[in-house]
Design a protein around this motif. Structure first.
Motif, PDB file in Angstrom:
ATOM      1  N   CYS B  58       0.867  -1.184   0.000  1.00  0.00           N
ATOM      2  CA  CYS B  58       0.000   0.000   0.000  1.00  0.00           C
ATOM      3  C   CYS B  58       0.909   1.240   0.000  1.00  0.00           C
ATOM      4  CB  CYS B  58      -0.883  -0.010   1.238  1.00  0.00           C
ATOM      5  SG  CYS B  58      -1.706   1.566   1.499  1.00  0.00           S
ATOM      6  N   PRO B  59       0.758   2.111  -0.998  1.00  0.00           N
ATOM      7  CA  PRO B  59       1.696   3.241  -1.119  1.00  0.00           C
ATOM      8  C   PRO B  59       1.685   4.188   0.078  1.00  0.00           C
ATOM      9  CG  PRO B  59       0.396   2.978  -3.126  1.00  0.00           C
ATOM     10  CD  PRO B  59      -0.199   2.053  -2.117  1.00  0.00           C
ATOM     11  N   ARG B  62      -1.650   2.853   4.461  1.00  0.00           N
ATOM     12  CA  ARG B  62      -2.982   2.862   5.057  1.00  0.00           C
ATOM     13  C   ARG B  62      -3.401   1.443   5.450  1.00  0.00           C
ATOM     14  NH1 ARG B  62      -7.408   6.260   5.428  1.00  0.00           N
ATOM     15  NH2 ARG B  62      -9.409   5.311   4.919  1.00  0.00           N
ATOM     16  N   ILE B  66      -5.367   0.385   8.861  1.00  0.00           N
ATOM     17  CA  ILE B  66      -6.639  -0.349   8.920  1.00  0.00           C
ATOM     18  C   ILE B  66      -6.507  -1.589   9.802  1.00  0.00           C
ATOM     19  CG2 ILE B  66      -8.325  -1.657   7.533  1.00  0.00           C
ATOM     20  CD1 ILE B  66      -7.724   0.303   5.248  1.00  0.00           C
ATOM     21  N   VAL B 292      -6.003   7.797   1.532  1.00  0.00           N
ATOM     22  CA  VAL B 292      -6.205   6.696   0.579  1.00  0.00           C
ATOM     23  C   VAL B 292      -5.199   6.935  -0.552  1.00  0.00           C
ATOM     24  CG1 VAL B 292      -7.825   5.619  -1.029  1.00  0.00           C
ATOM     25  CG2 VAL B 292      -8.650   6.588   1.132  1.00  0.00           C
ATOM     26  N   ALA B 293      -4.516   5.877  -0.938  1.00  0.00           N
ATOM     27  CA  ALA B 293      -3.476   6.054  -1.956  1.00  0.00           C
ATOM     28  C   ALA B 293      -4.087   6.406  -3.312  1.00  0.00           C
ATOM     29  CB  ALA B 293      -2.665   4.768  -2.067  1.00  0.00           C
ATOM     30  N   CYS B 296      -3.598   2.329  -6.093  1.00  0.00           N
ATOM     31  CA  CYS B 296      -3.605   1.142  -5.230  1.00  0.00           C
ATOM     32  C   CYS B 296      -3.440  -0.106  -6.082  1.00  0.00           C
ATOM     33  CB  CYS B 296      -4.947   1.020  -4.521  1.00  0.00           C
ATOM     34  SG  CYS B 296      -5.319   2.459  -3.542  1.00  0.00           S
ATOM     35  N   PRO B 297      -2.853  -1.153  -5.514  1.00  0.00           N
ATOM     36  CA  PRO B 297      -2.840  -2.417  -6.266  1.00  0.00           C
ATOM     37  C   PRO B 297      -4.285  -2.876  -6.493  1.00  0.00           C
ATOM     38  CG  PRO B 297      -1.904  -2.678  -4.057  1.00  0.00           C
ATOM     39  CD  PRO B 297      -2.192  -1.239  -4.224  1.00  0.00           C
ATOM     40  N   LEU B 302      -7.993  -4.960   1.301  1.00  0.00           N
ATOM     41  CA  LEU B 302      -8.546  -4.056   2.313  1.00  0.00           C
ATOM     42  C   LEU B 302      -9.405  -2.962   1.692  1.00  0.00           C
ATOM     43  CD1 LEU B 302      -5.392  -3.737   4.560  1.00  0.00           C
ATOM     44  CD2 LEU B 302      -7.321  -5.250   4.854  1.00  0.00           C
TER      45      LEU B 302
END
Ligand code: SF4
Lengths: 337, 307
Positions: B58-59, B62, B66, B292-293, B296-297, B302
């Motif tokens: 996650c960049p 986050r 979580i 929030v990135a 995201c992948p 998540l």
């Protein structure tokens, strides 16, 4: 006089002579005579007042040993190197050309970004070192974060080709903003020895004097390599040209200044002599010795190799030359911790 | 996974080990210097997992937020990580049972190991499915069976090889020579602000090597994770760890590909781990919710808790 393990011959005596005797340097001073094979010397740094014979100068030049004449505080004054050293016209040509195209901007940006990155790294380091004092630790951490944000913003900026002068102004304003924050935080590390802020000239508090001496010594290490690669030391990307100013040398030492800062803090911490009354010649002598025995021997990982500071500077200047030729930004040395 | 082949031995003895001796790790970056900067953690109470720190999935980190602040449980961030956990558990359970049986003087292990592996595979996939709904259970199950077969065969043959060479060894010596590494090595990482129950996949007993199993693409953070375990090991045992190895196990044309990436645990890797640890500790201590990135992948598990 001192000969370091890695072949720096530091001559800081007042009085005496250095001459050549059968492939050796014969040093005669008030404290006695000593002979050192030229082969075991990498460079000779004269910071005192001694007589040197031309025979010795020729032998040093022919053996590829550099001779640096510096003031007692380490400020480089003159250098003797072999006539054929640094005879690469191509590098110098590319350096001049790069002032007009995007390469100059890329190099200038990498220098400032690299310096801020290392300054932020120092802030993180001191944040941890001061973790028992939660508030101060947090202040250092937040300073590191602000520097990181400045650095990332600058890194992401695009400047049009050929606008080095304009770009330089923007970069220098970021650099000075960060420097204000950085030195205001460094007061917490250096304040106990009378440091109130960075003073380049006429400093009398031990931290500023040490910083000035150590930067001078660093500049001589960079200067040597700038000449070695045939670059023009007077033409800088960040520091503008001014008669007699080694602008490129000052440029290329920028990313390494925070490494010197950390060395100076640790030197002052461990210095056993008296510091309260200001600096002393013993302190400077001890600093110079430690600069060559500790700082120059310190290892930093650079482009996947664990290098001594001296080799690091060589590879960094080489990297700048490759970047010039390939039209890309050079990788700057980084202390990640 | 952890038996080194002759080519790798040569690489280690002629390349990595000499180079790690020639360019020694900076003393200040050894785990036993945990009490001073840069090793010392911001908090000794906020114990983090090595995987949690190193993972760069996650960049904005986050995912860690979580897990820690919202769900309060350890959920993998992507199906690849989930898959890695299952594989890891299967391999470690095989080694555990193999050692137990060898101590009992049993050397025909393959079938029994495979039966145990089958049981573990089913239960691990079922429990992982609760988090990772997109997990292709059948395919993963089959893949794990292949790994189990490969590993069980290697263990049995290694045991017989040692036994044939030294017929009069007792069980203790036989186990030591057949399994020259500790699997599932538990470390207390609390001196470095890490969990008290870190589990290292394997550590070579005599040569100071730490292993970690991964599946999927090679990523830079895999080495950083091993550096984290090395630091924890050094802080706990006060013994140096200079070499790391990420074992990549993947499917290949209906078979298996096992690739070992050996590397020196350099200053850079150590520093990178420490920087990530500090950032994560600070983020959690200051209660700063990461954004929030932007990228995201696609398969982040998540996602549903994130937006
Ligand atoms: S959805 Fe994006 S921001 Fe949220 S945890 Fe996953 S990767 Fe991070």
């Amino acid at each position: 006089m001192q000969l370091t393990e890695y072949g720096h011959l530091i001559v800081d005596e007042l009085g005496g002579s250095l001459r050549k005797r059968r492939g050796r340097i014969l040093i005669s001073t008030r404290s006695g005579k000593r002979e050192i094979p030229i082969k075991s010397v990498r460079d000779v740094i004269v910071m005192g007042k001694v007589a040197l014979t031309t025979d010795l100068l020729i032998a040093l030049a022919e053996s590829g040993v550099d001779l640096l004449i510096a003031t007692p505080t380490g400020r480089p004054v003159a250098r003797l190197s072999a006539a054929r050293a640094g005879g690469t016209a191509r590098n110098r040509y590319e350096q001049y050309e790069s002032m007009r195209d995007r390469r100059g901007i890329l190099i200038a940006k990498s220098i400032i970004v690299g310096k801020i990155r290392n300054q932020a790294s120092n802030m993180r380091y001191y944040s941890k070192a001061r973790r028992m004092d939660r508030d101060l630790s947090l202040m250092f951490y937040e300073a590191a974060e602000r520097m990181k944000a400045e650095m990332e913003a600058l890194d992401g900026m695009e400047f049009p080709e050929g606008s080095l002068d304009e770009a330089r102004k923007t970069m220098l304003s970021v650099e000075s903003r960060v420097a204000d924050l950085y030195w205001s935080m460094m007061r917490f590390e250096l304040g106990r020895w009378g440091f109130e802020g960075r003073e380049k000239r006429e400093a009398s508090d031990p931290p500023n004097v040490c910083l000035n001496v150590a930067y001078n010594l660093l500049s001589s290490m960079v200067w040597k390599n700038v000449i070695r690669f045939g670059l023009d030391p007077f033409l800088g990307y960040v520091h503008v040209e001014r008669p007699g100013r080694l602008s490129l040398v000052f440029d290329l030492m920028e990313p390494m200044r925070p490494m010197v800062d950390r060395f100076v803090v640790s030197f002052l911490r461990s210095y056993k002599g008296e510091l309260r009354g200001g600096y002393s010649s013993e302190m400077i002598a001890s600093l110079k010795e430690r600069f060559f025995s500790d700082f120059a021997e310190d290892r930093v990982e650079y482009k996947g190799r664990n290098l001594r500071m001296e080799s690091l500077i060589f590879f960094y200047v080489q990297e700048v030359v490759s970047a010039l030729r390939e039209g890309r930004a050079p990788t700057t040395p980084y202390i990640p911790w | 996974m952890y038996y080194i082949d002759p080519l790798e031995v040569r690489k280690l003895t002629r390349d990595l080990l000499p180079s790690s001796r020639e360019h020694p790790v900076d003393e200040r970056l050894r785990g036993w210097n945990w009490f001073q900067s840069p090793l010392s953690p911001y908090s000794s109470e906020l114990a983090l997992g090595v995987w949690e720190i190193s993972s760069a999935v996650c960049p904005t980190r986050r995912d860690a937020w979580i897990r820690r602040k919202v769900l309060r449980k350890s959920i993998p961030t992507t199906p690849t990580l989930a898959k890695g956990i299952v594989i890891h558990r299967v391999v470690s359970s095989i080694f555990l049972l193999a050692k137990k049986l060898a101590y009992l003087g049993r050397y025909e292990l393959r079938d029994e190991l495979l039966r145990e592996a089958g049981r573990i595979i089913d239960s691990e996939i079922a429990s992982m499915k609760a988090y990772a709904r997109s997990l292709e259970e059948e395919r993963l199950g089959e893949f794990c069976h292949r790994i189990a077969k490969w590993e069980a065969t290697r263990i049995e043959s290694k045991l017989w090889e040692i036994k044939a060479k030294y017929p009069f060894l007792n069980e203790e010596s036989l186990v030591q020579l057949s399994f020259p590494f500790s699997t599932e090595l538990v470390l207390d990482g609390s001196l470095l602000g890490l969990s008290k129950y870190l589990r290292v996949d394997a550590a070579w007993m005599f040569g100071g090597i730490i292993f970690d199993i991964k599946t999927g693409w090679r990523e830079e953070w895999h080495r950083v994770q091993v550096a984290g375990y090395a630091l924890a090991f050094e802080s706990f045992f006060e013994r140096p760890i200079d070499i790391g190895c990420v074992v990549y196990v993947d499917e290949a044309a209906g078979s298996l590909r096992v690739d070992r990436d050996f590397f020196t645990i350099s200053d850079g890797l150590r520093a990178s781990f420490l920087e990530r640890r500090d950032e994560l500790q600070m983020m959690l201590m200051r209660d700063e919710e990461p954004k929030v990135a932007q990228r995201c992948p696609a398969n982040c598990l998540l996602r549903e808790y994130c937006q």
